[in-house]
Design a protein around this motif. Structure first.
Motif, PDB file in Angstrom:
ATOM      1  N   ASN A  65       0.863  -1.179   0.000  1.00 23.50           N
ATOM      2  CA  ASN A  65       0.000   0.000   0.000  1.00 23.50           C
ATOM      3  C   ASN A  65       0.900   1.229   0.000  1.00 23.50           C
ATOM      4  N   LYS A  66       1.384   1.566  -1.187  1.00 25.83           N
ATOM      5  CA  LYS A  66       2.371   2.633  -1.304  1.00 25.83           C
ATOM      6  C   LYS A  66       1.836   3.734  -2.210  1.00 25.83           C
ATOM      7  N   THR A  67       1.705   4.923  -1.651  1.00 24.32           N
ATOM      8  CA  THR A  67       1.257   6.080  -2.420  1.00 24.32           C
ATOM      9  C   THR A  67       2.440   7.008  -2.631  1.00 24.32           C
ATOM     10  N   ALA A  68       2.870   7.109  -3.875  1.00 28.12           N
ATOM     11  CA  ALA A  68       4.034   7.955  -4.174  1.00 28.12           C
ATOM     12  C   ALA A  68       3.925   8.505  -5.584  1.00 28.12           C
ATOM     13  N   GLY A  69       2.823   9.237  -5.845  1.00 29.82           N
ATOM     14  CA  GLY A  69       2.645   9.841  -7.150  1.00 29.82           C
ATOM     15  C   GLY A  69       2.479   8.802  -8.235  1.00 29.82           C
ATOM     16  N   LYS A  70       3.301   8.912  -9.287  1.00 28.89           N
ATOM     17  CA  LYS A  70       3.189   8.007 -10.424  1.00 28.89           C
ATOM     18  C   LYS A  70       3.652   6.597 -10.092  1.00 28.89           C
ATOM     19  N   SER A  71       4.432   6.446  -9.037  1.00 29.96           N
ATOM     20  CA  SER A  71       4.935   5.121  -8.676  1.00 29.96           C
ATOM     21  C   SER A  71       4.093   4.463  -7.588  1.00 29.96           C
ATOM     22  N   SER A  72       2.860   4.898  -7.428  1.00 29.95           N
ATOM     23  CA  SER A  72       1.970   4.304  -6.435  1.00 29.95           C
ATOM     24  C   SER A  72       1.747   2.830  -6.751  1.00 29.95           C
ATOM     25  N   VAL A  88      -2.681  -9.677  -6.949  1.00 30.90           N
ATOM     26  CA  VAL A  88      -3.675  -8.839  -7.613  1.00 30.90           C
ATOM     27  C   VAL A  88      -3.367  -7.381  -7.297  1.00 30.90           C
ATOM     28  N   SER A  89      -3.684  -6.506  -8.234  1.00 34.34           N
ATOM     29  CA  SER A  89      -3.430  -5.080  -8.055  1.00 34.34           C
ATOM     30  C   SER A  89      -4.743  -4.319  -7.987  1.00 34.34           C
ATOM     31  N   PHE A  90      -4.677  -3.116  -7.402  1.00 38.38           N
ATOM     32  CA  PHE A  90      -5.846  -2.268  -7.227  1.00 38.38           C
ATOM     33  C   PHE A  90      -5.514  -0.855  -7.701  1.00 38.38           C
ATOM     34  N   GLY A  91      -6.560  -0.084  -7.929  1.00 36.39           N
ATOM     35  CA  GLY A  91      -6.352   1.299  -8.337  1.00 36.39           C
ATOM     36  C   GLY A  91      -6.138   2.239  -7.178  1.00 36.39           C
ATOM     37  N   ASP A  92      -6.549   1.820  -5.975  1.00 32.43           N
ATOM     38  CA  ASP A  92      -6.384   2.647  -4.780  1.00 32.43           C
ATOM     39  C   ASP A  92      -6.426   1.732  -3.561  1.00 32.43           C
ATOM     40  N   PRO A  93      -6.128   2.251  -2.371  1.00 31.06           N
ATOM     41  CA  PRO A  93      -6.045   1.388  -1.192  1.00 31.06           C
ATOM     42  C   PRO A  93      -7.378   1.036  -0.555  1.00 31.06           C
ATOM     43  N   GLY A  94      -8.420   1.771  -0.843  1.00 36.75           N
ATOM     44  CA  GLY A  94      -9.684   1.524  -0.152  1.00 36.75           C
ATOM     45  C   GLY A  94     -10.754   0.967  -1.064  1.00 36.75           C
ATOM     46  N   PRO A  95     -11.763   0.386  -0.451  1.00 43.70           N
ATOM     47  CA  PRO A  95     -12.004   0.337   1.000  1.00 43.70           C
ATOM     48  C   PRO A  95     -11.467  -0.908   1.708  1.00 43.70           C
ATOM     49  N   LEU A  96     -10.972  -1.899   0.942  1.00 47.00           N
ATOM     50  CA  LEU A  96     -10.591  -3.164   1.577  1.00 47.00           C
ATOM     51  C   LEU A  96      -9.092  -3.321   1.763  1.00 47.00           C
ATOM     52  N   LEU A  97      -8.306  -3.018   0.752  1.00 48.49           N
ATOM     53  CA  LEU A  97      -6.874  -3.310   0.804  1.00 48.49           C
ATOM     54  C   LEU A  97      -6.214  -2.731   2.046  1.00 48.49           C
ATOM     55  N   GLU A  98      -6.561  -1.502   2.414  1.00 45.92           N
ATOM     56  CA  GLU A  98      -5.929  -0.847   3.558  1.00 45.92           C
ATOM     57  C   GLU A  98      -6.262  -1.532   4.880  1.00 45.92           C
ATOM     58  N   ARG A  99      -7.270  -2.406   4.884  1.00 45.22           N
ATOM     59  CA  ARG A  99      -7.661  -3.101   6.117  1.00 45.22           C
ATOM     60  C   ARG A  99      -7.052  -4.492   6.239  1.00 45.22           C
ATOM     61  N   LEU A 100      -6.437  -4.964   5.159  1.00 44.72           N
ATOM     62  CA  LEU A 100      -5.953  -6.339   5.157  1.00 44.72           C
ATOM     63  C   LEU A 100      -4.589  -6.459   5.826  1.00 44.72           C
ATOM     64  N   ASP A 101      -4.424  -7.586   6.520  1.00 46.47           N
ATOM     65  CA  ASP A 101      -3.151  -7.919   7.163  1.00 46.47           C
ATOM     66  C   ASP A 101      -2.755  -9.333   6.744  1.00 46.47           C
ATOM     67  N   PRO A 102      -1.464  -9.648   6.776  1.00 45.17           N
ATOM     68  CA  PRO A 102      -1.034 -11.022   6.472  1.00 45.17           C
ATOM     69  C   PRO A 102      -1.755 -12.037   7.354  1.00 45.17           C
ATOM     70  N   GLY A 103      -2.238 -13.098   6.731  1.00 39.27           N
ATOM     71  CA  GLY A 103      -2.970 -14.137   7.448  1.00 39.27           C
ATOM     72  C   GLY A 103      -4.476 -13.995   7.365  1.00 39.27           C
ATOM     73  N   ASP A 104      -4.980 -12.856   6.901  1.00 39.67           N
ATOM     74  CA  ASP A 104      -6.429 -12.667   6.774  1.00 39.67           C
ATOM     75  C   ASP A 104      -6.989 -13.589   5.691  1.00 39.67           C
ATOM     76  N   GLN A 105      -8.205 -14.065   5.931  1.00 39.26           N
ATOM     77  CA  GLN A 105      -8.927 -14.852   4.946  1.00 39.26           C
ATOM     78  C   GLN A 105      -9.833 -13.939   4.137  1.00 39.26           C
ATOM     79  N   VAL A 106      -9.761 -14.039   2.819  1.00 41.15           N
ATOM     80  CA  VAL A 106     -10.598 -13.216   1.949  1.00 41.15           C
ATOM     81  C   VAL A 106     -11.309 -14.101   0.937  1.00 41.15           C
ATOM     82  N   THR A 107     -12.432 -13.609   0.457  1.00 40.93           N
ATOM     83  CA  THR A 107     -13.162 -14.301  -0.602  1.00 40.93           C
ATOM     84  C   THR A 107     -12.841 -13.624  -1.919  1.00 40.93           C
ATOM     85  N   ALA A 108     -12.312 -14.397  -2.860  1.00 40.65           N
ATOM     86  CA  ALA A 108     -11.941 -13.869  -4.171  1.00 40.65           C
ATOM     87  C   ALA A 108     -12.975 -14.317  -5.192  1.00 40.65           C
ATOM     88  N   THR A 109     -13.452 -13.364  -6.003  1.00 35.46           N
ATOM     89  CA  THR A 109     -14.365 -13.671  -7.102  1.00 35.46           C
ATOM     90  C   THR A 109     -13.578 -13.635  -8.398  1.00 35.46           C
TER      91      THR A 109
END
Length: 230
Positions: A65-72, A88-109
């Motif tokens: 979760n790195k925000t640094a201008g063009k190199s985000s 997987v990549s995202f366009g921004d950190p929210g609303p889910l990515l910023e809440r995730l920690d290693p070991g969390d279980q997620v449902t992927a579609t």
């Protein structure tokens, strides 16, 4: 020079053709297919079909979760059964990515072999692979190419027809100003169209008259200035 400019105008013209004949229809069809997709049945899963929506329980290995201008960079590395591992990549950190920690279980579609959505505890976030209804920007890019092709063609044609009197159809200042106006208007209409959600065809409908009006005003001022200088 005039003939060379005319030939060069074929490059953005070809780009415009590709945008409106292939890229825009392809993105539109892909988005409509995604919207119409239904959850996979057991039979379709056994047959390996990918046009339906399949869900998988995966584990978060790490996140970026790195925000640094063009190199985000916004990414999540996931692991699953059978030693599967993917990022997987995202366009921004929210609303889910910023809440995730290693070991969390997620449902992927997944759809057509790509993970398009991650969710956890009712919070969902589209990945960068999720089809989006953002055809307005496709239209803006195609229109930009079309107008640049027209500008270069006209500048070349004037040089061919009037080789000794082609002012003000030169790069500086008319050509430079026109290019700035074309770029500004195309993206200035395209971006708000995406945010508002209006149809993509409104982009050329609005942008073309504005560009033509501005081009005419600049041309008139330059001609009047040249006449005044004489």
């Amino acid at each position: 020079m005039g003939v060379l400019l005319i030939l060069l105008s074929l490059i953005p013209a070809a780009a415009c053709y590709l945008v409106f004949a292939w890229w825009l229809p392809s993105d539109s069809e892909r988005y409509q297919d995604y919207r119409a997709a239904e959850p996979c049945s057991s039979r379709s899963m056994e047959q390996g079909q990918t046009d339906c929506l399949s869900t998988w329980l995966l584990t978060v290995e790490k996140t970026v979760n790195k925000t640094a201008g063009k190199s985000s960079s916004y990414e999540a590395t996931l692991t699953g059964q059978d030693s599967w591992r993917g990022t997987v990549s995202f366009g921004d950190p929210g609303p889910l990515l910023e809440r995730l920690d290693p070991g969390d279980q997620v449902t992927a579609t997944a759809w057509r072999g790509d993970i398009v959505v991650l969710s956890k505890d009712g919070v969902r976030q589209n990945t960068s692979q999720a089809p989006r209804d953002e055809l307005q920007m496709n239209a803006a890019i195609g229109l930009l190419a079309a107008l640049v092709a027209l500008q270069v063609f006209v500048f070349g044609a004037v040089r061919v027809v009037r080789p000794c009197d082609y002012e003000p159809f030169t790069w500086n200042p008319y050509g430079k100003r026109l290019l700035i106006i074309i770029t500004t208007v195309c993206f200035g209409v395209g971006l708000p169209a995406v945010w508002i959600g209006i149809p993509w065809w409104t982009v050329p409908t609005v942008a073309i008259p504005v560009v033509c009006m501005m081009a005419g005003l600049i041309h008139h001022r330059l001609r009047r200035g040249a006449a005044g200088g004489v």
